[in-house]
Design a protein around this motif. Structure first.
Motif, PDB file in Angstrom:
ATOM      1  N   ASN A  55       0.696  -1.184  -0.058  1.00 34.64           N
ATOM      2  CA  ASN A  55      -0.038   0.185   0.080  1.00 34.64           C
ATOM      3  C   ASN A  55       0.924   1.327  -0.033  1.00 34.64           C
ATOM      4  O   ASN A  55       0.047   2.312   0.263  1.00 34.64           O
ATOM      5  CB  ASN A  55      -0.863  -0.110   1.259  1.00 34.64           C
ATOM      6  CG  ASN A  55      -2.093  -1.159   1.112  1.00 34.64           C
ATOM      7  OD1 ASN A  55      -2.820  -1.413   0.092  1.00 34.64           O
ATOM      8  ND2 ASN A  55      -1.891  -2.206   2.035  1.00 34.64           N
ATOM      9  N   ILE A  67      -2.873  -0.156   5.465  1.00 31.76           N
ATOM     10  CA  ILE A  67      -3.546  -0.460   4.385  1.00 31.76           C
ATOM     11  C   ILE A  67      -3.792   0.961   3.389  1.00 31.76           C
ATOM     12  O   ILE A  67      -4.466   0.928   2.524  1.00 31.76           O
ATOM     13  CB  ILE A  67      -4.936  -0.873   4.741  1.00 31.76           C
ATOM     14  CG1 ILE A  67      -5.685   0.183   5.697  1.00 31.76           C
ATOM     15  CG2 ILE A  67      -4.731  -2.232   5.461  1.00 31.76           C
ATOM     16  CD1 ILE A  67      -7.147  -0.319   5.908  1.00 31.76           C
ATOM     17  N   ASN A  68      -3.162   2.008   3.761  1.00 30.79           N
ATOM     18  CA  ASN A  68      -2.878   3.051   2.928  1.00 30.79           C
ATOM     19  C   ASN A  68      -1.722   3.714   3.006  1.00 30.79           C
ATOM     20  O   ASN A  68      -0.722   3.555   3.963  1.00 30.79           O
ATOM     21  CB  ASN A  68      -4.269   4.093   3.177  1.00 30.79           C
ATOM     22  CG  ASN A  68      -5.458   3.584   2.560  1.00 30.79           C
ATOM     23  OD1 ASN A  68      -5.416   3.660   1.195  1.00 30.79           O
ATOM     24  ND2 ASN A  68      -6.487   3.262   3.097  1.00 30.79           N
ATOM     25  N   ASN A 106     -18.266   2.965   7.902  1.00 25.55           N
ATOM     26  CA  ASN A 106     -18.444   1.575   7.618  1.00 25.55           C
ATOM     27  C   ASN A 106     -17.343   0.862   6.854  1.00 25.55           C
ATOM     28  O   ASN A 106     -16.121   1.707   6.842  1.00 25.55           O
ATOM     29  CB  ASN A 106     -19.639   1.339   6.593  1.00 25.55           C
ATOM     30  CG  ASN A 106     -19.316   2.027   5.176  1.00 25.55           C
ATOM     31  OD1 ASN A 106     -18.640   2.555   5.055  1.00 25.55           O
ATOM     32  ND2 ASN A 106     -20.483   2.150   4.538  1.00 25.55           N
ATOM     33  N   LEU A 107     -17.343  -0.088   6.449  1.00 28.17           N
ATOM     34  CA  LEU A 107     -15.963  -0.930   6.154  1.00 28.17           C
ATOM     35  C   LEU A 107     -15.484  -0.272   4.736  1.00 28.17           C
ATOM     36  O   LEU A 107     -14.087  -0.381   4.724  1.00 28.17           O
ATOM     37  CB  LEU A 107     -16.328  -2.586   5.888  1.00 28.17           C
ATOM     38  CG  LEU A 107     -16.555  -3.269   6.904  1.00 28.17           C
ATOM     39  CD1 LEU A 107     -16.987  -4.621   6.585  1.00 28.17           C
ATOM     40  CD2 LEU A 107     -15.204  -3.435   7.968  1.00 28.17           C
ATOM     41  N   MET A 108     -16.378   0.431   4.044  1.00 29.80           N
ATOM     42  CA  MET A 108     -15.745   0.952   2.856  1.00 29.80           C
ATOM     43  C   MET A 108     -14.798   1.987   3.206  1.00 29.80           C
ATOM     44  O   MET A 108     -13.772   2.533   2.822  1.00 29.80           O
ATOM     45  CB  MET A 108     -16.896   1.196   1.828  1.00 29.80           C
ATOM     46  CG  MET A 108     -16.130   1.545   0.351  1.00 29.80           C
ATOM     47  SD  MET A 108     -17.415   1.856  -0.848  1.00 29.80           S
ATOM     48  CE  MET A 108     -18.453   0.161  -0.715  1.00 29.80           C
ATOM     49  N   MET A 143     -11.626   1.201   4.615  1.00 27.56           N
ATOM     50  CA  MET A 143     -10.550   0.631   3.668  1.00 27.56           C
ATOM     51  C   MET A 143      -9.957   1.859   2.788  1.00 27.56           C
ATOM     52  O   MET A 143      -8.884   1.885   2.221  1.00 27.56           O
ATOM     53  CB  MET A 143     -11.110  -0.263   2.567  1.00 27.56           C
ATOM     54  CG  MET A 143     -11.443  -1.620   3.196  1.00 27.56           C
ATOM     55  SD  MET A 143     -10.224  -2.505   3.856  1.00 27.56           S
ATOM     56  CE  MET A 143     -10.838  -2.646   5.440  1.00 27.56           C
ATOM     57  N   GLU A 144     -10.889   3.074   2.509  1.00 23.45           N
ATOM     58  CA  GLU A 144     -10.461   3.974   1.797  1.00 23.45           C
ATOM     59  C   GLU A 144      -9.663   5.028   2.848  1.00 23.45           C
ATOM     60  O   GLU A 144      -8.838   5.749   2.323  1.00 23.45           O
ATOM     61  CB  GLU A 144     -11.769   4.818   1.176  1.00 23.45           C
ATOM     62  CG  GLU A 144     -12.281   4.049   0.212  1.00 23.45           C
ATOM     63  CD  GLU A 144     -13.510   4.628  -0.377  1.00 23.45           C
ATOM     64  OE1 GLU A 144     -14.061   5.383   0.007  1.00 23.45           O
ATOM     65  OE2 GLU A 144     -14.100   3.863  -1.430  1.00 23.45           O
ATOM     66  N   PHE A 198     -11.976  -8.126  10.221  1.00 23.43           N
ATOM     67  CA  PHE A 198     -10.711  -8.020   9.680  1.00 23.43           C
ATOM     68  C   PHE A 198      -9.903  -9.163   9.564  1.00 23.43           C
ATOM     69  O   PHE A 198      -8.661  -9.390   9.119  1.00 23.43           O
ATOM     70  CB  PHE A 198      -9.905  -6.874  10.407  1.00 23.43           C
ATOM     71  CG  PHE A 198     -10.786  -5.617  10.474  1.00 23.43           C
ATOM     72  CD1 PHE A 198     -10.956  -4.704   9.212  1.00 23.43           C
ATOM     73  CD2 PHE A 198     -11.250  -5.263  11.376  1.00 23.43           C
ATOM     74  CE1 PHE A 198     -11.815  -3.938   9.052  1.00 23.43           C
ATOM     75  CE2 PHE A 198     -12.149  -4.008  11.546  1.00 23.43           C
ATOM     76  CZ  PHE A 198     -12.118  -3.336  10.387  1.00 23.43           C
ATOM     77  N   MET A 210      -9.032 -10.586   5.741  1.00 26.13           N
ATOM     78  CA  MET A 210      -8.155  -9.727   5.228  1.00 26.13           C
ATOM     79  C   MET A 210      -6.680  -9.962   5.895  1.00 26.13           C
ATOM     80  O   MET A 210      -5.634  -9.935   4.924  1.00 26.13           O
ATOM     81  CB  MET A 210      -8.426  -8.243   5.472  1.00 26.13           C
ATOM     82  CG  MET A 210      -7.472  -7.128   4.534  1.00 26.13           C
ATOM     83  SD  MET A 210      -8.210  -5.608   4.641  1.00 26.13           S
ATOM     84  CE  MET A 210      -7.913  -5.230   6.269  1.00 26.13           C
TER      85      MET A 210
END
Lengths: 275, 275
Positions: free
Chosen positions: A26, A110-111, A228-230, A233-234, A256, A259
């Motif tokens: 990432n 994750i980012n 929420n989960l989106m 992730m973002e 999680f 993942m």
């Protein structure tokens, strides 16, 4: 070059590898140097980590602490000594280093960490996150317990100004505090960090930089359903698997876990395919 | 070169991209050619897909179906016409192609497809998985309903011998069956596949090649606890998000949602970073 500090014992080398693998996946466009401060990891285990870092195109520097730091502290039997290395990293790391990002091994990145790495510390010694929930009893208890007037910082993610750390953090002061609190320390290094150095810490948002994987529902409720989960992730950069079970334990079954295990399996497969 | 067949309408192009991205992440050492059969996807949308395939180093061939295939079937209003293209792919794809792997777009590929691609079909026309649970009422109902003596195959993952498909599958036969069953078809293309061609199908293990993401608990129970999330990450090749909500829907909150959204976000970020 982003300077990353990690400290662990041999039992946590696999999670550490998974964390580094997720960091690479990432953060493809940044260069990283990994500083591993440890006490007793075998040469063989170090060699495997070095191999992974080579594949991920990370530089790796290892520093083995030979002196018996903190051998007086009675709490050390309950907790790995490596936990204290992050507090004294200013003394341990080369003087030329001015800033380091410390990350626990039980983390997925994750980012992009670029914004965190380039953060303006506004004269503070560190940046860290407090872990607060919707209704947070522990913060109040910790304020009384540790005689502080700020939130209880989690020590799993720390952006550290090393010049200020070298000025403010003294081994003798840590030893005195360990002696004073002795039996009352729940999480020794984190308690010490809060008690002695909490006032030098800049608070940064926990859902971005130290998302407690157990508290999805709490964050979701607090944000009126937005996070929420989106959203996670973002937006979340660092997902921290606090508490037990860990996602690599067979009893883990959280939102999680899959993942995490997917990253773990990809890392294992990468090393296997390369022989 | 692994030949992959996909068919969808414009609404499913984003999931298709996520599926292709996951395929690449977990199949770095193989070469792929993607065959997209479609009816009305815009040139602009195709261009974006072409860009992604270029970045992933996949070849992309698109085939637009202009004839009014199946316009007589009364069921087509309820289901996208693209669902039938896979049945007639033998006629649509170039004659030089001998084998193709069809994948639905609502899929993550999380391990190598090499073993599946190289599978010995033992003289059968296709390989597919049945979706059976611990106690499976639907299989019995479907056997009576569709007059078959085999399990009910899921049409989301099909390894197809194109030479045999060209011999066995006739457009006229499909049209007749559609007319005959008319109102009784629940999932038209899958029902037709089972009713007309089930006898030509080789069954392959569903937990490896067509894992129904909704049925984690069923698989876990059936395997006496062995097939936990770690088993899935290490062994399952194709994870299929059957039914609703889909993992990209905001109401989705399953064990696999976070992992799906992580792949989706990585794919989006990859395209964005490349401008």
């Amino acid at each position: 070059m982003i300077e990353l500090l990690v400290t662990c014992d041999e039992n946590y080398l696999n999670p550490l590898q998974v964390m580094l693998y997720s960091l690479k996946q990432n953060n493809q466009n940044d260069e990283f140097r990994i500083w591993l401060i440890h006490e007793s990891i075998s040469a063989e285990a170090i060699a495997e980590l070095r191999h992974l870092c080579h594949v991920l195109e990370f530089k790796l520097e290892t520093i083995q602490i030979k002196e018996d730091l903190f051998d007086n502290a009675k709490t050390v039997e309950r907790y790995p000594k490596e936990m204290y290395f992050r507090l004294l990293c200013g003394q341990i790391l080369p003087e030329s280093l001015e800033r380091v990002l410390y990350l626990d091994p039980d983390i997925l990145v994750i980012n992009s960490v670029t914004d965190l790495w380039e953060l303006d510390l506004q004269g503070k010694m560190m940046a860290a996150c407090t872990h607060t929930g919707l209704i947070d009893f522990t913060t109040t208890i910790n304020k009384v317990r540790l005689n502080t007037d700020h939130g209880y910082y989690n020590s799993g993610v720390l952006l550290i100004d090393l010049n200020l750390a070298r000025q403010y953090i003294k081994a003798s002061e840590i030893e005195n505090a360990l002696e004073k609190f002795n039996q009352r320390l729940l999480l020794p290094d984190q308690d010490i960090l809060n008690h002695l150095y909490g006032k030098y810490i800049l608070e940064i948002p926990e859902e971005i930089y130290n998302y407690d994987g157990r508290r999805f529902m709490s964050y979701l409720t607090r944000s009126m359903g937005e996070h929420n989960l989106m959203w996670v992730m973002e937006n979340t950069v660092i997902l921290h698997f606090c508490g037990k079970p860990k996602p690599w334990d067979s009893s883990s079954d959280s939102r999680f876990t899959a993942m995490y295990l997917n990253y773990q399996h990809q890392k294992t497969r990468l090393l296997k395919n390369l022989g």
